[in-house]
Design a protein around this motif. Structure first.
Motif, short mmCIF file in Angstrom:
data_model
loop_
_atom_site.label_atom_id
_atom_site.label_comp_id
_atom_site.label_asym_id
_atom_site.label_seq_id
_atom_site.Cartn_x
_atom_site.Cartn_y
_atom_site.Cartn_z
N ALA A 125 1.64 7.45 -8.31
CA ALA A 125 2.17 8.70 -7.77
C ALA A 125 1.31 9.22 -6.63
CB ALA A 125 2.26 9.75 -8.89
N VAL A 126 -0.02 9.12 -6.75
CA VAL A 126 -0.91 9.54 -5.66
C VAL A 126 -0.60 8.76 -4.39
CG1 VAL A 126 -3.31 9.44 -4.84
CG2 VAL A 126 -2.80 10.34 -7.12
N LEU A 127 -0.44 7.46 -4.52
CA LEU A 127 -0.12 6.63 -3.36
C LEU A 127 1.25 6.97 -2.80
CD1 LEU A 127 -1.61 3.38 -4.87
CD2 LEU A 127 -2.43 4.46 -2.76
N GLY A 128 2.20 7.25 -3.69
CA GLY A 128 3.53 7.65 -3.22
C GLY A 128 3.50 8.98 -2.48
N ARG A 129 2.72 9.92 -2.97
CA ARG A 129 2.58 11.21 -2.28
C ARG A 129 1.97 11.02 -0.90
NH1 ARG A 129 3.11 15.83 -5.50
NH2 ARG A 129 3.06 15.51 -7.75
N ALA A 130 0.95 10.14 -0.81
CA ALA A 130 0.31 9.88 0.48
C ALA A 130 1.29 9.24 1.45
CB ALA A 130 -0.92 8.99 0.29
N ARG A 131 2.09 8.33 0.96
CA ARG A 131 3.10 7.69 1.80
C ARG A 131 4.12 8.73 2.29
NH1 ARG A 131 4.35 3.49 5.16
NH2 ARG A 131 6.54 2.89 4.96
N ASP A 132 4.50 9.65 1.38
CA ASP A 132 5.44 10.70 1.76
C ASP A 132 4.84 11.62 2.83
OD1 ASP A 132 7.99 12.11 1.30
OD2 ASP A 132 6.74 13.70 0.48
N ALA A 133 3.50 11.72 2.85
CA ALA A 133 2.81 12.51 3.87
C ALA A 133 2.62 11.74 5.17
CB ALA A 133 1.45 12.96 3.34
N LYS A 134 3.24 10.57 5.28
CA LYS A 134 3.23 9.73 6.49
C LYS A 134 1.87 9.10 6.77
CE LYS A 134 7.43 11.26 6.99
NZ LYS A 134 8.54 10.47 6.41
N LEU A 135 1.08 8.88 5.71
CA LEU A 135 -0.21 8.22 5.87
C LEU A 135 -0.07 6.72 5.62
CD1 LEU A 135 -2.52 10.72 3.97
CD2 LEU A 135 -2.22 10.53 6.44
N VAL A 136 -0.94 5.93 6.27
CA VAL A 136 -1.06 4.51 5.96
C VAL A 136 -1.78 4.39 4.62
CG1 VAL A 136 -2.12 2.32 6.63
CG2 VAL A 136 -1.07 3.79 8.37
N THR A 137 -1.17 3.73 3.66
CA THR A 137 -1.74 3.67 2.31
C THR A 137 -2.28 2.29 1.99
OG1 THR A 137 0.51 3.35 1.48
CG2 THR A 137 -0.41 5.57 1.34
N LYS A 138 -3.29 2.30 1.12
CA LYS A 138 -4.02 1.08 0.78
C LYS A 138 -4.41 1.16 -0.69
CE LYS A 138 -8.41 -1.26 2.03
NZ LYS A 138 -9.53 -1.25 3.00
N SER A 139 -4.46 0.02 -1.36
CA SER A 139 -4.90 0.00 -2.75
C SER A 139 -5.49 -1.36 -3.07
CB SER A 139 -3.75 0.32 -3.71
OG SER A 139 -4.22 0.55 -5.02
N GLY A 140 -6.16 -1.45 -4.24
CA GLY A 140 -6.80 -2.70 -4.60
C GLY A 140 -6.74 -2.99 -6.09
N LEU A 141 -6.84 -4.26 -6.40
CA LEU A 141 -6.84 -4.75 -7.78
C LEU A 141 -8.02 -5.69 -7.99
CD1 LEU A 141 -3.05 -5.66 -8.02
CD2 LEU A 141 -4.14 -3.82 -9.33
N MET A 142 -8.59 -5.63 -9.19
CA MET A 142 -9.56 -6.63 -9.62
C MET A 142 -8.87 -7.61 -10.56
SD MET A 142 -12.72 -4.14 -10.70
CE MET A 142 -11.62 -3.25 -11.83
N VAL A 143 -9.32 -8.85 -10.57
CA VAL A 143 -8.84 -9.81 -11.55
C VAL A 143 -10.03 -10.37 -12.30
CG1 VAL A 143 -6.80 -10.41 -10.20
CG2 VAL A 143 -8.89 -11.75 -9.90
N GLY A 144 -9.75 -10.99 -13.45
CA GLY A 144 -10.80 -11.59 -14.24
C GLY A 144 -11.09 -10.87 -15.53
N MET A 145 -10.23 -9.93 -15.94
CA MET A 145 -10.46 -9.18 -17.18
C MET A 145 -9.42 -9.51 -18.26
SD MET A 145 -11.89 -5.50 -15.88
CE MET A 145 -10.61 -5.18 -14.69
N GLY A 146 -8.72 -10.60 -18.09
CA GLY A 146 -7.77 -11.03 -19.11
C GLY A 146 -6.32 -10.91 -18.71
N GLU A 147 -6.06 -10.49 -17.47
CA GLU A 147 -4.68 -10.36 -17.00
C GLU A 147 -4.10 -11.74 -16.66
OE1 GLU A 147 -7.34 -11.27 -14.36
OE2 GLU A 147 -7.46 -9.18 -14.98
N SER A 148 -2.78 -11.82 -16.67
CA SER A 148 -2.09 -13.04 -16.25
C SER A 148 -1.69 -12.92 -14.78
CB SER A 148 -0.84 -13.28 -17.10
OG SER A 148 0.14 -12.28 -16.82
#
Length: 523
Positions: free
Chosen positions: A420-443
């Motif tokens: 939702a935070v990222l969606g709000r930023a996008r609605d405010a016309k900002l360039v949005t960025k996010s990140g993920l880590m792997v290696g904790m048991g995810e597929s």
């Protein structure tokens, strides 16, 4: 593709912001399933006369929204579903869609062994109408359909506290009551209802292409709810064991590194590079780049992956923003990255410090592009607006991990709130960025689902990197992802439409941030 997300307990304002982001940006269809804390919501035709008490007197919020219908209640024990679907415009499309939602719930109830759910002519929703008793509403429906897309949806009473309905005239209907599955002697768990409804939705709306991810643990077995089981630590890499060659970094204390260190100490500044033990510190500092960390060096949260100190934080430094701006000027940075600890002890979550830092850097270095990596500020719209309105060139907020692992990895955060935070930023016309880590048991499938969620709320820049366990007290590493797997993720991200994907074992949020911004900002 229908993507179903069982989000668990989500504050209404976060759920609404996530809906809106998906409505505005998503290429895929979604079904969001959630429970809300106590809240009364007013539809477009609602009358305040139908709210009989001050909501705060019973521990509830009152929220106006843009769905159809009058006032209704949402709360624990009630399954709320938000289908965000593509529905082509056609005569009668909206009544047909409402009928489809009703039938979804009716069929789900039948699958759970309850045959008494049905319709009453002239009254939307799902009702129990047993001969000899007045009709009782089991599921409220309030939808919005515009531009060929749907929002809002249904609220199925599984086992809520029905006394909360006594404080309103539900849906503005005075002569009919409210019931629940539990009140009708249908004793099922929320997890059973979610499973049954998700299966029915996949058949009704999925068109053969469906994918589901859950934030809540679906089973009730206590052992399966444990962090150890969630993170699959039986397969964990022992702490201190040798890292693969692709994760080994040679220390390089060259002149660029030493100059940045002197600048940071001279301005009494903190860097996330040091506080979080980033493996890229030598490469980045020798290249003249660093990530400033504001709001002090102590975080009010205790995420299981993070090395930043979690003792009681000191009061904010009123000169911090100017110190950051002076350092940016002295370093002659073309791109400045500013992050900060979570400050849940402050009313605005530390938002004012981000706004001040952006403004101070703009004042000294108007040609420098500015990227901020922010906490969620508890989803506070006013706090987030303060940051957005300061006009950073890139707004970064990390999702960190896949839906299933959120509560184990970042227990004080929320998967839905972050989106939702990222969606709000996008609605405010900002360039949005996010990140993920792997290696904790995810597929890999879970990572791809999280990537799709980020892209569908409008995120443009994505970072993917390997989790490195900072101490034996932190969450374990389940396995090392190899460089070829990161290439697969990079290619998948590009196919999803991200404008820039930085994917490698050593990638961190600010790694090659200047290059990513150059590709995206103004593009």
């Amino acid at each position: 593709m229908l993507r179903t997300r069982w989000l668990g307990r989500v504050r209404y304002r976060d759920g609404h912001a996530l809906q809106r982001a998906l409505f505005d940006n998503a290429a895929d269809d979604y079904l969001l399933l959630t429970e809300h804390p106590h809240v009364y919501t007013l539809g477009l035709r609602a009358s305040l006369d139908n709210v009989l008490v001050a909501p705060e007197s019973v521990g509830a919020e009152l929220v106006s929204t843009n769905r159809g219908g009058d006032v209704t209640y949402h709360g624990p024990g009630q399954l709320v579903g938000y289908p965000i679907l593509s529905m082509p415009d056609a005569p009668g499309a909206t009544p047909a869609y409402v009928h489809s939602v009703e039938q979804l719930v009716i069929d789900t109830c039948a699958d759970l062994g309850f045959q008494g759910a049905g319709r009453i002519d002239g009254y939307p929703g799902v009702w129990v109408d047993v001969e000899g008793r007045s009709p009782r509403k089991l599921c409220a429906i309030g939808v919005r359909r515009t531009r060929g897309r749907t929002m809002h949806g249904f609220a199925l009473n599984v086992d809520p506290d029905l006394t909360y309905f006594d404080h309103i005239i539900p849906c503005g209907i005075r002569d009919k009551g409210v019931t629940s599955l539990a009140a009708e002697e249908v004793h099922v768990t929320m997890a059973q209802v979610v499973d049954a409804l998700a299966a029915r939705a996949a058949a009704r709306w999925g068109g053969g292409l469906t994918e589901r991810q859950d934030v809540s643990v679906r089973r009730s077995n206590a052992a399966e709810k444990s962090v150890a089981a969630v993170l699959a630590v039986a397969e964990a890499v022992p702490f201190g064991s040798p890292k693969p060659a692709w994760l080994r970094v040679k220390a390089d204390l060259g002149p660029g590194f030493r100059e940045i260190k002197r600048t940071m100490r001279a301005q009494s500044l903190v860097t996330v590079c040091e506080e979080a033990g980033c493996p890229n510190i030598f490469e980045c500092w020798n290249a003249g780049t660093a990530t400033f960390m504001i709001n002090g060096e102590r975080c009010t949260r205790a995420c299981g992956f993070c090395l930043v100190d979690t003792e009681r934080p000191a009061a904010p430094d009123p000169a911090e923003a100017e110190h950051v701006a002076e350092a940016v000027e002295r370093m002659n940075l073309a791109h400045a990255v500013i992050t900060g600890v979570a400050r849940d002890d402050l009313p605005d979550g530390g938002a004012a410090a981000f706004a001040a830092a952006i403004q101070a850097v703009r004042g000294r270095c108007p040609s420098t592009t500015i990227e901020v990596l922010i906490p969620d500020c508890k989803g506070n719209p006013e706090a987030l607006h303060a940051i957005f309105s300061a006009g950073p060139d890139v707004l970064n907020h990390n999702l960190e991990t896949v839906a299933r692992l959120q509560r184990a990895v970042r227990p004080q955060a929320s998967y839905a709130r972050s989106l939702a935070v990222l969606g709000r930023a996008r609605d405010a016309k900002l360039v949005t960025k996010s990140g993920l880590m792997v290696g904790m048991g995810e597929s890999q499938a879970e990572v791809l689902g999280a990537m799709a969620d980020l892209r569908n709320v409008g995120v443009e820049i994505l970072t993917l990197g390997q989790y490195l366990r900072p101490t034996a007290e932190h969450l374990p590493v389940a396995r090392w992802w190899d460089p070829a797997e990161f290439e697969v993720l990079r290619s998948a991200g590009e196919a999803m439409g991200f404008s820039h994907v930085q994917s490698s074992p050593l990638t961190r949020s600010s790694y090659h941030a200047r290059e990513a911004a150059a590709v995206t900002v103004g593009g």
